[in-house]
Design a protein around this motif. Structure first.
Motif, PDB file in Angstrom:
ATOM      1  N   ILE A 131       0.827  -1.206  -0.001  1.00 50.87           N
ATOM      2  CA  ILE A 131      -0.074  -0.161  -0.231  1.00 50.87           C
ATOM      3  C   ILE A 131       0.851   1.351   0.081  1.00 50.87           C
ATOM      4  CG2 ILE A 131      -1.604   1.520   1.483  1.00 50.87           C
ATOM      5  CD1 ILE A 131      -2.754  -1.328   2.281  1.00 50.87           C
ATOM      6  N   LEU A 132       1.915   1.274   0.706  1.00 50.02           N
ATOM      7  CA  LEU A 132       2.730   2.211   0.904  1.00 50.02           C
ATOM      8  C   LEU A 132       3.569   2.752  -0.237  1.00 50.02           C
ATOM      9  CD1 LEU A 132       4.198   2.454   4.583  1.00 50.02           C
ATOM     10  CD2 LEU A 132       2.917   4.313   3.461  1.00 50.02           C
ATOM     11  N   PHE A 133       4.044   1.467  -0.897  1.00 52.09           N
ATOM     12  CA  PHE A 133       4.896   1.733  -2.083  1.00 52.09           C
ATOM     13  C   PHE A 133       4.198   2.354  -3.122  1.00 52.09           C
ATOM     14  CE2 PHE A 133       6.336  -0.102  -6.319  1.00 52.09           C
ATOM     15  CZ  PHE A 133       7.806   0.275  -6.100  1.00 52.09           C
ATOM     16  N   TRP A 134       2.962   1.735  -3.442  1.00 46.10           N
ATOM     17  CA  TRP A 134       2.158   2.539  -4.761  1.00 46.10           C
ATOM     18  C   TRP A 134       1.481   3.680  -4.314  1.00 46.10           C
ATOM     19  CZ3 TRP A 134       3.199   0.436  -9.012  1.00 46.10           C
ATOM     20  CH2 TRP A 134       3.609  -0.874  -9.156  1.00 46.10           C
ATOM     21  N   ALA A 135       1.260   3.802  -3.321  1.00 50.02           N
ATOM     22  CA  ALA A 135       0.603   5.342  -2.541  1.00 50.02           C
ATOM     23  C   ALA A 135       1.872   6.442  -2.818  1.00 50.02           C
ATOM     24  CB  ALA A 135       0.170   5.331  -1.232  1.00 50.02           C
ATOM     25  N   VAL A 136       3.134   5.991  -2.503  1.00 52.99           N
ATOM     26  CA  VAL A 136       4.139   6.858  -2.835  1.00 52.99           C
ATOM     27  C   VAL A 136       4.304   7.179  -4.138  1.00 52.99           C
ATOM     28  CG1 VAL A 136       6.572   7.289  -2.772  1.00 52.99           C
ATOM     29  CG2 VAL A 136       5.405   6.505  -0.662  1.00 52.99           C
ATOM     30  N   VAL A 137       4.247   6.209  -5.123  1.00 60.07           N
ATOM     31  CA  VAL A 137       4.350   6.198  -6.526  1.00 60.07           C
ATOM     32  C   VAL A 137       3.212   7.119  -7.089  1.00 60.07           C
ATOM     33  CG1 VAL A 137       4.294   4.798  -8.773  1.00 60.07           C
ATOM     34  CG2 VAL A 137       5.706   3.938  -6.846  1.00 60.07           C
ATOM     35  N   LEU A 138       1.991   6.685  -6.750  1.00 62.08           N
ATOM     36  CA  LEU A 138       0.897   7.473  -7.194  1.00 62.08           C
ATOM     37  C   LEU A 138       1.039   8.834  -6.825  1.00 62.08           C
ATOM     38  CD1 LEU A 138      -1.736   4.940  -7.069  1.00 62.08           C
ATOM     39  CD2 LEU A 138      -0.585   5.686  -9.182  1.00 62.08           C
ATOM     40  N   GLY A 139       1.404   9.226  -5.530  1.00 61.72           N
ATOM     41  CA  GLY A 139       1.430  10.533  -5.096  1.00 61.72           C
ATOM     42  C   GLY A 139       2.449  11.231  -5.626  1.00 61.72           C
ATOM     43  N   LEU A 140       3.748  10.775  -5.762  1.00 65.37           N
ATOM     44  CA  LEU A 140       4.741  11.409  -6.625  1.00 65.37           C
ATOM     45  C   LEU A 140       4.109  11.905  -7.938  1.00 65.37           C
ATOM     46  CD1 LEU A 140       7.870   9.762  -5.436  1.00 65.37           C
ATOM     47  CD2 LEU A 140       6.996  11.876  -4.750  1.00 65.37           C
TER      48      LEU A 140
END
Length: 409
Positions: free
Chosen positions: A146-155
């Protein structure tokens, strides 16, 4: 009805939880065959577990999309504090086990669970979970993914239009409001959880495994009340015990009863907001802490492993104890944020002393028996530490910038 609701909401949440706790315990003793009471606990924990992955996902995306800078030194400080506290907890457990060695009554039955074969498998699982399908990660509560993809999408959405960013912020606020509604019903949930524990387990575990529980509880309390506040105080160069007590009171109590660091993420984020922490940092550090800040897990792994070694007469020298501390700290980072998540890592630690997997799984079975106390306190220590060290890293920056800390500090 409106006056009742108003009176309920105006009463301190801690007081309401305490009342729910007492009512649940009394009902568990005098009317143990009322399953509808236990249903309140299942609904509460289920709601927290359901909303937590969505909260983390949207909050991280929204925070990163609207942030003007990347992660600063605060985030690195949080990670360092998480790791050093977990190692310190493992050391406390090993020292405690040498001072008060424990033995177990092992049987022919072993818990039928799949345990990791080594630290390499634990780290491999962490990396695989990181790139898991984001939809599956949310539905299964895999917070690394969840964190990995949220960071990717957030950036990726940092360059989006202001309208898109505002929409993300509105969604984040809506989910946060839903979380507050759920937390407001915590007294009913905790009443149900306590009822279930008391009606099913009673006090039998204290007579059979009293000494082992005493060591586990003692090490966890020492870590929560002495070690962790000391680390925070050294970092801030001032008394951090009031902050530690606030975290134990507002985060540790609910974590104790939910027995899940993951389920307590919404509670911790609410507390971080009350402590005036930066959402861009705590929206990532809190769910990450639920995965890697595992002081209680390190204590459980170390004590249960050494109890097995003492039972079998395995000699444990100082170098082996040091390796066990490091192994327990690293393995704890791979413990899942669910009830009993640390127990399945015990066989891996036992293997370094040549203890067979069959015997190790019997130790796991003992862990599940005492889990109603052990896992509850373990989760309280883990979850309250997530907020403690997130706040410590934040306030350290405040002091450098000449800002005033909250009045309770």
């Amino acid at each position: 009805m409106k006056s009742i609701i108003k009176g309920y909401n105006s009463t301190s949440l801690i007081l309401r939880i305490a009342i729910g706790l007492v009512i649940g315990a009394v009902l568990g003793l005098v009317a143990p065959r009322l399953p509808v009471i236990g249903l309140f606990g299942d609904l509460f924990v289920g709601a927290l577990k359901a909303i937590a992955p969505i909260l983390v996902f949207v909050l991280v995306i929204s925070s990163l999309a609207q942030s003007h800078e990347g992660f600063d030194s605060r985030f690195a400080t949080v990670i360092f504090l998480y790791m050093i506290s977990t190692l310190a907890a493992a050391i406390v457990a090993v020292v405690g086990s040498f001072l008060f060695p424990q033995t177990l009554v092992l049987t022919a039955d072993a818990a039928e669970q799949a345990a990791p074969s080594g630290i390499g498998e634990v780290l491999k699982n962490l990396l695989i979970n990181m790139i898991a399908n984001p939809v599956a990660a949310i539905s299964e509560g895999k917070y690394i993914g969840i964190l990995f993809w949220a960071v990717v999408l957030g950036l990726a959405t940092k360059a989006a239009s202001p309208t898109t960013k505002q929409a993300l912020n509105d969604i984040s606020d809506a989910v946060s409001k839903a979380v507050r509604w759920i937390i407001n019903l915590a007294p009913f949930g905790i009443c149900g959880i306590v009822f279930t524990n008391v009606s099913e387990s009673g006090l039998a575990i204290f007579t059979t495994y009293g000494k082992l529980l005493g060591l586990l509880v003692g090490c966890m309390l020492f870590t929560a009340l002495v070690v962790s506040p000391s680390i925070a105080s050294i970092t801030l160069k001032r008394n951090a015990w009031p902050l530690a007590i606030r975290c134990l009171k507002d985060s540790g109590i609910t974590a104790f009863f939910t027995r899940s660091s993951a389920a307590n993420i919404p509670v911790n984020m609410e507390l971080c907001e009350e402590l005036q922490l930066d959402k861009e940092i705590y929206s990532v550090s809190i769910p990450l802490g639920a995965t890697i800040n595992m002081d209680g897990a390190a204590i459980t792994i170390s004590i249960m492993t050494l109890a097995a070694a003492h039972t079998l007469g395995v000699a444990v020298d100082v170098p082996s104890a040091i390796v066990l501390c490091l192994l327990s700290a690293l393995a704890a980072c791979g413990a899942s944020g669910v009830a009993g998540g640390s127990l399945l890592l015990i066989p891996m630690a036992c293997s370094m002393f040549g203890i067979s997997n069959d015997v190790a799984m019997q130790v796991v079975a003992v862990g599940f028996i005492i889990g109603v106390v052990q896992d509850s306190l373990e989760t309280a220590l883990n979850s309250s530490g997530d907020v403690l060290f997130a706040a410590t890293a934040e306030y350290r920056t405040w002091l450098k910038d000449g800002r005033q800390l909250p009045k309770f500090l």
